[in-house]
Every structure is written in structure tokens, then in C-alpha cells.
Design a protein around this motif. Structure first.
Motif, PDB file in Angstrom:
ATOM      1  N   GLY A 116       4.561  -8.922   6.551  1.00 44.04           N
ATOM      2  CA  GLY A 116       4.556  -7.703   7.356  1.00 44.04           C
ATOM      3  C   GLY A 116       3.433  -6.753   6.995  1.00 44.04           C
ATOM      4  O   GLY A 116       3.265  -5.717   7.635  1.00 44.04           O
ATOM      5  N   PHE A 117       2.653  -7.088   5.976  1.00 41.80           N
ATOM      6  CA  PHE A 117       1.519  -6.249   5.580  1.00 41.80           C
ATOM      7  C   PHE A 117       0.471  -7.096   4.870  1.00 41.80           C
ATOM      8  O   PHE A 117       0.717  -8.239   4.489  1.00 41.80           O
ATOM      9  N   ARG A 118      -0.719  -6.519   4.734  1.00 40.62           N
ATOM     10  CA  ARG A 118      -1.814  -7.157   4.003  1.00 40.62           C
ATOM     11  C   ARG A 118      -2.251  -6.233   2.881  1.00 40.62           C
ATOM     12  O   ARG A 118      -2.581  -5.074   3.117  1.00 40.62           O
ATOM     13  N   TYR A 119      -2.224  -6.734   1.674  1.00 39.05           N
ATOM     14  CA  TYR A 119      -2.737  -5.968   0.539  1.00 39.05           C
ATOM     15  C   TYR A 119      -3.467  -6.873  -0.447  1.00 39.05           C
ATOM     16  O   TYR A 119      -4.613  -6.615  -0.805  1.00 39.05           O
ATOM     17  N   SER A 120      -2.838  -7.952  -0.891  1.00 40.58           N
ATOM     18  CA  SER A 120      -3.433  -8.836  -1.883  1.00 40.58           C
ATOM     19  C   SER A 120      -4.717  -9.470  -1.356  1.00 40.58           C
ATOM     20  O   SER A 120      -4.760  -9.999  -0.242  1.00 40.58           O
ATOM     21  N   GLY A 121      -5.776  -9.373  -2.148  1.00 41.67           N
ATOM     22  CA  GLY A 121      -7.063  -9.932  -1.755  1.00 41.67           C
ATOM     23  C   GLY A 121      -7.801  -9.105  -0.733  1.00 41.67           C
ATOM     24  O   GLY A 121      -8.833  -9.526  -0.219  1.00 41.67           O
ATOM     25  N   SER A 122      -7.278  -7.900  -0.422  1.00 37.24           N
ATOM     26  CA  SER A 122      -7.897  -7.038   0.580  1.00 37.24           C
ATOM     27  C   SER A 122      -8.404  -5.751  -0.065  1.00 37.24           C
ATOM     28  O   SER A 122      -8.042  -5.417  -1.189  1.00 37.24           O
ATOM     29  N   GLU A 178      -7.857  -2.807   1.361  1.00 37.03           N
ATOM     30  CA  GLU A 178      -6.953  -1.739   1.737  1.00 37.03           C
ATOM     31  C   GLU A 178      -5.612  -2.314   2.157  1.00 37.03           C
ATOM     32  O   GLU A 178      -5.497  -3.507   2.436  1.00 37.03           O
ATOM     33  N   TYR A 179      -4.617  -1.453   2.172  1.00 32.83           N
ATOM     34  CA  TYR A 179      -3.283  -1.815   2.625  1.00 32.83           C
ATOM     35  C   TYR A 179      -3.206  -1.652   4.136  1.00 32.83           C
ATOM     36  O   TYR A 179      -3.646  -0.641   4.681  1.00 32.83           O
ATOM     37  N   ARG A 180      -2.650  -2.658   4.818  1.00 31.77           N
ATOM     38  CA  ARG A 180      -2.563  -2.599   6.280  1.00 31.77           C
ATOM     39  C   ARG A 180      -1.264  -3.237   6.749  1.00 31.77           C
ATOM     40  O   ARG A 180      -0.911  -4.340   6.317  1.00 31.77           O
ATOM     41  N   PRO A 212      -1.719   4.318   3.156  1.00 31.18           N
ATOM     42  CA  PRO A 212      -2.203   3.785   1.879  1.00 31.18           C
ATOM     43  C   PRO A 212      -1.079   3.137   1.110  1.00 31.18           C
ATOM     44  O   PRO A 212       0.095   3.379   1.377  1.00 31.18           O
ATOM     45  N   VAL A 213      -1.420   2.331   0.107  1.00 32.53           N
ATOM     46  CA  VAL A 213      -0.410   1.719  -0.738  1.00 32.53           C
ATOM     47  C   VAL A 213       0.353   2.819  -1.448  1.00 32.53           C
ATOM     48  O   VAL A 213      -0.245   3.710  -2.045  1.00 32.53           O
ATOM     49  N   PRO A 214       1.694   2.809  -1.373  1.00 30.62           N
ATOM     50  CA  PRO A 214       2.459   3.870  -2.017  1.00 30.62           C
ATOM     51  C   PRO A 214       2.361   3.796  -3.529  1.00 30.62           C
ATOM     52  O   PRO A 214       2.121   2.736  -4.092  1.00 30.62           O
ATOM     53  N   ALA A 215       2.557   4.939  -4.182  1.00 36.41           N
ATOM     54  CA  ALA A 215       2.550   4.964  -5.642  1.00 36.41           C
ATOM     55  C   ALA A 215       3.760   4.213  -6.165  1.00 36.41           C
ATOM     56  O   ALA A 215       4.747   4.008  -5.461  1.00 36.41           O
ATOM     57  N   ALA A 216       3.678   3.766  -7.437  1.00 35.19           N
ATOM     58  CA  ALA A 216       4.788   3.042  -8.037  1.00 35.19           C
ATOM     59  C   ALA A 216       6.039   3.912  -8.016  1.00 35.19           C
ATOM     60  O   ALA A 216       5.994   5.085  -8.385  1.00 35.19           O
ATOM     61  N   PRO A 217       7.174   3.352  -7.563  1.00 34.62           N
ATOM     62  CA  PRO A 217       8.400   4.143  -7.450  1.00 34.62           C
ATOM     63  C   PRO A 217       8.995   4.478  -8.800  1.00 34.62           C
ATOM     64  O   PRO A 217       8.924   3.697  -9.734  1.00 34.62           O
ATOM     65  N   ALA A 218       9.587   5.667  -8.893  1.00 30.25           N
ATOM     66  CA  ALA A 218      10.265   6.050 -10.125  1.00 30.25           C
ATOM     67  C   ALA A 218      11.540   5.250 -10.307  1.00 30.25           C
ATOM     68  O   ALA A 218      11.936   4.924 -11.407  1.00 30.25           O
ATOM     69  N   THR A 219      12.199   4.912  -9.197  1.00 25.33           N
ATOM     70  CA  THR A 219      13.391   4.082  -9.227  1.00 25.33           C
ATOM     71  C   THR A 219      13.303   3.115  -8.080  1.00 25.33           C
ATOM     72  O   THR A 219      12.450   3.226  -7.196  1.00 25.33           O
ATOM     73  N   ARG A 220      14.243   2.158  -8.059  1.00 25.24           N
ATOM     74  CA  ARG A 220      14.211   1.158  -6.998  1.00 25.24           C
ATOM     75  C   ARG A 220      14.416   1.787  -5.633  1.00 25.24           C
ATOM     76  O   ARG A 220      13.922   1.288  -4.635  1.00 25.24           O
TER      77      ARG A 220
END
Length: 286
Positions: free
Chosen positions: A188-194, A196-198, A262-270
Motif C-alpha cells: 500500500g506504500f513505497r518506502y524501501s529503496g526509494s 521518499e515515502y509514497r 512524509p514517513v511518520p516519526a517512530a511511534p512512542a507506543t504501538r
């Protein structure tokens, strides 16, 4: 069955010798996970069964947490072992593992690697009717693509042919949250090897989300392309996908065509990476 190189065959035999022991040390378990070759006695391409690279499994575990965890299509327990190893560093973590795998050889090896887990040799399509109760987390590196299923068996809602989507739909009926390793075209998205996040605005992952209401969410920013050459026999670009099943009822399908974020920041919790009712699917205020 694949033809192994001489070093691979030697290491595989050493792993087999270790599995003949009653009890394995942690180092021996890691050796088996890294060197036991699933292709030595099975045709991977038929079952779509390719074990997760060891280091990728450790990155995958970043998105997981303690509680009741079910590993669907568990193989020999690579993902579950990574989850257990991660939680060993978190004081007070309670982990109850259930591993579901249809291949008896994989189950036999998995029981040596994770004897504390509840191993169930069965098809993933039979799990919903087993009365296992509810889980906090479902994890899986499922077979990818149009892999054959037992006749007449499918997920509760998904009606397509891709095996990985059936597994996610089944997981949604078992757990509150899910983390999956999927081929990029199914994420559902492209990030790895790219660069930008799309988000995808069409294609099979988009259609799956529309049909089931399950949002295929991003992870904390893990680029799995780093491990593309670490797979055995294949070199897929994958994504680690997070699903907040508890909030799927709040998803408005038309929001899926919103502009990418943009790619969201790492979540504080799940929970922070899910889709709360007051947010749209891309993390901005509704």
C-alpha cells in the motif's frame, strides 16, 4: 529443491545435527536460524515459503510488543524468535507465543528453537475456528502472491487471489494489531529503496483496503532494501506493514486517495501508528 553450495550444504548439515539434540543453547538456535536451508528438502517456489533473513527479522521486531502474540505461517520461528529476543531486554515483559505452520518439518525445527511457544501444525485458513481466543498482536511473513490454497478456503472478507491478503484478513479476526512483512507491491506504500515515502492510490493493495477496511500502515522508517540480497533464492523489495485492527471501522475508503505524507516519526507506543478516529489515514487532523 535448490542445489546448495558446498559451504551451504555443510552448514545445513551442522544445523540438522543440532536439531537432533533435545535442548539447544541460544547460540545453537541462532546458528540453526541462519543456516538451516528450507530449500534443501522443499520446493520453495511452490509453497512461496522463503524464510525471513535473520537481521531483517530483528528489524521487524522493532514494531512488535509484549502480550499474546500469534505468528501465522511461522516457518521455523524466525520472527517469533526475534520478538522474544527483543523483549528479553525489556523488564517485566510478558510474552505468550502461538506459532501456526502447516509444514511438519518446519514445525519440528521450530519446536527446538522455541520450545516455550504453542506450536500448531495447521493451515492458516483453519485458525479462526480453533477457539484460540484473542491476541494482542499477529505477526507474519506469509507466502507471497497467488499461492494455492486449500479448496474452498479463503479469508472472511478478502476474495482475491493473493495469499498475503488472506493472511492479513484472517489476522484481523484474531488480533488487535498486526505487523507483516509484505512485498512492496502489496504494502500500500513505497518506502524501501526509494528516496521518499509514497502511498499507492491504485493497485491490489489499494483494492484490498477498500474491500476490507483494513489500513496498511507504515512502520517507523525501516528500509528493508538493505536486506534484499540476504534472502535465499529470491531478492524481493519488501515493506514492514503495521495494521491497527481495532480502528478499522473508522476508516473512510475515499481518504485513501489523499496526497502522500512524509514517513511518520517512530511511534512512542504501538497505538500511535494506528488510525485514530480523529485522524485521517495520513496522520493529519481530520
Amino acid at each position: 529443491m535448490a542445489k546448495l553450495t558446498e559451504p551451504q550444504a555443510k552448514a545445513h548439515q551442522q544445523a540438522c545435527d543440532l536439531l537432533a539434540k533435545d535442548v539447544l543453547t541460544e547460540d545453537e538456535k541462532i546458528f540453526v536460524l541462519q543456516n538451516w536451508q528450507e530449500s534443501a528438502s522443499h520446493i520453495n517456489t511452490v509453497a512461496g515459503a522463503f524464510f525471513t533473513p535473520f537481521d531483517l527479522a530483528r528489524d521487524f521486531a522493532i514494531e512488535t510488543f509484549a502480550g499474546r502474540v500469534i505468528d501465522l505461517c511461522a516457518g521455523i520461528g524466525m520472527l517469533s524468535f526475534a520478538v522474544k529476543s527483543k523483549l528479553a531486554w525489556e523488564s517485566g515483559s510478558r510474552l505468550e507465543l502461538t506459532c501456526v505452520e502447516i509444514n511438519p518439518d518446519y514445525v519440528a525445527a521450530g519446536r527446538k528453537i522455541l520450545p516455550e511457544a504453542n506450536w500448531i501444525q495447521a493451515s492458516v485458513f483453519d485458525v479462526i475456528d480453533m477457539g484460540l481466543g484473542s491476541f494482542d498482536l499477529a505477526i507474519s511473513n506469509p507466502p507471497f502472491g497467488r499461492i494455492s490454497r486449500p479448496e474452498g478456503k479463503r479469508a472472511p472478507r478478502y476474495t482475491g487471489a493473493d495469499f498475503e491478503f488472506h493472511v492479513i484478513d484472517i489476522a484481523a479476526h484474531l488480533a488487535s494489531y498486526g505487523v507483516f512483512l509484505l512485498p512492496q507491491m502489496s504494502s500500500g506504500f513505497r518506502y524501501s529503496g526509494s528516496q521518499e515515502y509514497r502511498r499507492d492510490t491504485s493497485g491490489k493493495a489499494f483494492d484490498f483496503q477498500q474491500q476490507t477496511g483494513i489500513y496498511l500502515g507504515p512502520n517507523c522508517g525501516i528500509d528493508t532494501a538493505l536486506y534484499r540480497d540476504a534472502w535465499r533464492g529470491v531478492s524481493p523489495v519488501c515493506e514492514i506493514v503495521c495494521c491497527e485492527f481495532d480502528t478499522q471501522e473508522t476508516i473512510e475508503p475515499e481518504i485513501l486517495i489523499a496526497p502522500p505524507a512524509p514517513v511518520p516519526a517512530a511511534p512512542a507506543t504501538r497505538r500511535s501508528i494506528g488510525v485514530p478516529a480523529q485522524l485521517n489515514l495520513f496522520g493529519s487532523a481530520a
